[in-house]
Design a protein around this motif. Sequence first.
Motif, PDB file in Angstrom:
ATOM      1  N   GLU A   1       0.989  -1.274  -0.236  1.00  0.00           N
ATOM      2  CA  GLU A   1       0.223  -0.022  -0.024  1.00  0.00           C
ATOM      3  C   GLU A   1       0.871   1.223   0.050  1.00  0.00           C
ATOM      4  O   GLU A   1       1.733   1.344   0.696  1.00  0.00           O
ATOM      5  CB  GLU A   1      -0.852   0.032   1.110  1.00  0.00           C
ATOM      6  CG  GLU A   1      -1.955   1.000   1.327  1.00  0.00           C
ATOM      7  CD  GLU A   1      -3.199   1.116   0.251  1.00  0.00           C
ATOM      8  OE1 GLU A   1      -3.806   1.981   0.009  1.00  0.00           O
ATOM      9  OE2 GLU A   1      -3.261  -0.124  -0.465  1.00  0.00           O
ATOM     10  N   ARG A   2       0.565   2.269  -0.801  1.00  0.00           N
ATOM     11  CA  ARG A   2       1.297   3.580  -0.613  1.00  0.00           C
ATOM     12  C   ARG A   2       0.435   4.497   0.303  1.00  0.00           C
ATOM     13  O   ARG A   2      -0.797   4.586   0.230  1.00  0.00           O
ATOM     14  CB  ARG A   2       1.205   4.023  -2.145  1.00  0.00           C
ATOM     15  CG  ARG A   2       1.629   3.038  -3.261  1.00  0.00           C
ATOM     16  CD  ARG A   2       3.279   2.739  -3.364  1.00  0.00           C
ATOM     17  NE  ARG A   2       4.083   3.951  -3.506  1.00  0.00           N
ATOM     18  CZ  ARG A   2       4.788   4.686  -4.408  1.00  0.00           C
ATOM     19  NH1 ARG A   2       4.711   4.119  -5.469  1.00  0.00           N
ATOM     20  NH2 ARG A   2       5.384   5.780  -4.235  1.00  0.00           N
ATOM     21  N   TRP A   3       1.292   5.421   0.846  1.00  0.00           N
ATOM     22  CA  TRP A   3       0.776   6.208   1.908  1.00  0.00           C
ATOM     23  C   TRP A   3       1.132   7.695   1.691  1.00  0.00           C
ATOM     24  O   TRP A   3       2.432   7.929   1.019  1.00  0.00           O
ATOM     25  CB  TRP A   3       1.108   5.719   3.064  1.00  0.00           C
ATOM     26  CG  TRP A   3       0.925   4.108   3.504  1.00  0.00           C
ATOM     27  CD1 TRP A   3       1.916   3.291   3.058  1.00  0.00           C
ATOM     28  CD2 TRP A   3      -0.229   3.613   4.110  1.00  0.00           C
ATOM     29  NE1 TRP A   3       1.353   2.256   3.598  1.00  0.00           N
ATOM     30  CE2 TRP A   3       0.052   2.392   4.337  1.00  0.00           C
ATOM     31  CE3 TRP A   3      -1.513   4.393   4.666  1.00  0.00           C
ATOM     32  CZ2 TRP A   3      -1.095   1.591   4.605  1.00  0.00           C
ATOM     33  CZ3 TRP A   3      -2.053   3.457   5.170  1.00  0.00           C
ATOM     34  CH2 TRP A   3      -1.985   1.894   5.101  1.00  0.00           C
TER      35      TRP A   3
ATOM     36  N   GLY B   1       8.681   8.162   0.833  1.00  0.00           N
ATOM     37  CA  GLY B   1       7.285   8.855   0.534  1.00  0.00           C
ATOM     38  C   GLY B   1       7.202  10.102   0.525  1.00  0.00           C
ATOM     39  O   GLY B   1       8.049  10.862   0.676  1.00  0.00           O
TER      40      GLY B   1
ATOM     41  N   ALA C   1      -4.355  12.542  -1.612  1.00  0.00           N
ATOM     42  CA  ALA C   1      -4.224  11.110  -1.576  1.00  0.00           C
ATOM     43  C   ALA C   1      -5.343  10.524  -2.699  1.00  0.00           C
ATOM     44  O   ALA C   1      -4.768   9.452  -3.331  1.00  0.00           O
ATOM     45  CB  ALA C   1      -4.512  10.632  -0.031  1.00  0.00           C
TER      46      ALA C   1
ATOM     47  N   ARG D   1      -3.530   6.833  -2.943  1.00  0.00           N
ATOM     48  CA  ARG D   1      -2.776   6.459  -2.030  1.00  0.00           C
ATOM     49  C   ARG D   1      -3.611   6.542  -0.775  1.00  0.00           C
ATOM     50  O   ARG D   1      -4.782   7.160  -0.665  1.00  0.00           O
ATOM     51  CB  ARG D   1      -1.652   7.673  -1.586  1.00  0.00           C
ATOM     52  CG  ARG D   1      -0.619   8.013  -2.761  1.00  0.00           C
ATOM     53  CD  ARG D   1       0.225   6.773  -2.872  1.00  0.00           C
ATOM     54  NE  ARG D   1       1.529   6.974  -3.749  1.00  0.00           N
ATOM     55  CZ  ARG D   1       1.621   6.980  -4.916  1.00  0.00           C
ATOM     56  NH1 ARG D   1       0.419   6.290  -5.541  1.00  0.00           N
ATOM     57  NH2 ARG D   1       2.580   7.248  -5.840  1.00  0.00           N
ATOM     58  N   SER D   2      -3.163   6.059   0.631  1.00  0.00           N
ATOM     59  CA  SER D   2      -3.997   6.071   1.626  1.00  0.00           C
ATOM     60  C   SER D   2      -3.318   6.959   2.404  1.00  0.00           C
ATOM     61  O   SER D   2      -2.249   7.443   2.552  1.00  0.00           O
ATOM     62  CB  SER D   2      -3.644   4.609   2.477  1.00  0.00           C
ATOM     63  OG  SER D   2      -4.379   3.738   1.630  1.00  0.00           O
TER      64      SER D   2
END
Length: 125
Positions: free
Chosen positions: A39-41, A117, A66, A71-72
Amino acid sequence: NVTSSDRTSEYGPIRATAARFTARHAALTSLPAAELCSERWILYAGDENYGLGNVLYDVASAAALAMALNRSLVYGRTRAGRKFESLLSWQALPSLDEVESLRRSAGCRRRLIEARGVTLAPDRC
């Protein structure tokens, strides 16, 4: 929830996207380990000196970013450290310590804070 009148209104697509975003965040705890680890944040750290209007604007902007980047969103390092936590419910947005705990239990290699990130931090004017 998206109603039939929402689908025909000009705001329908926005409401539907926001509903999917919220549902995706609510389902983070039930993601398979491999999916959670990949998962990308985006981390929004917040600013303790901001007023309510600034916090709402910043969180909304971070959520929009997001959504646009798929993204989360992680809001704040801990729930206790969130500004206006006693006034507002941020249940759909996990904090960094909650995400780190989920990732640790899933066996992810790196801690999120160590991964490369995007971190959104308020301007220091």
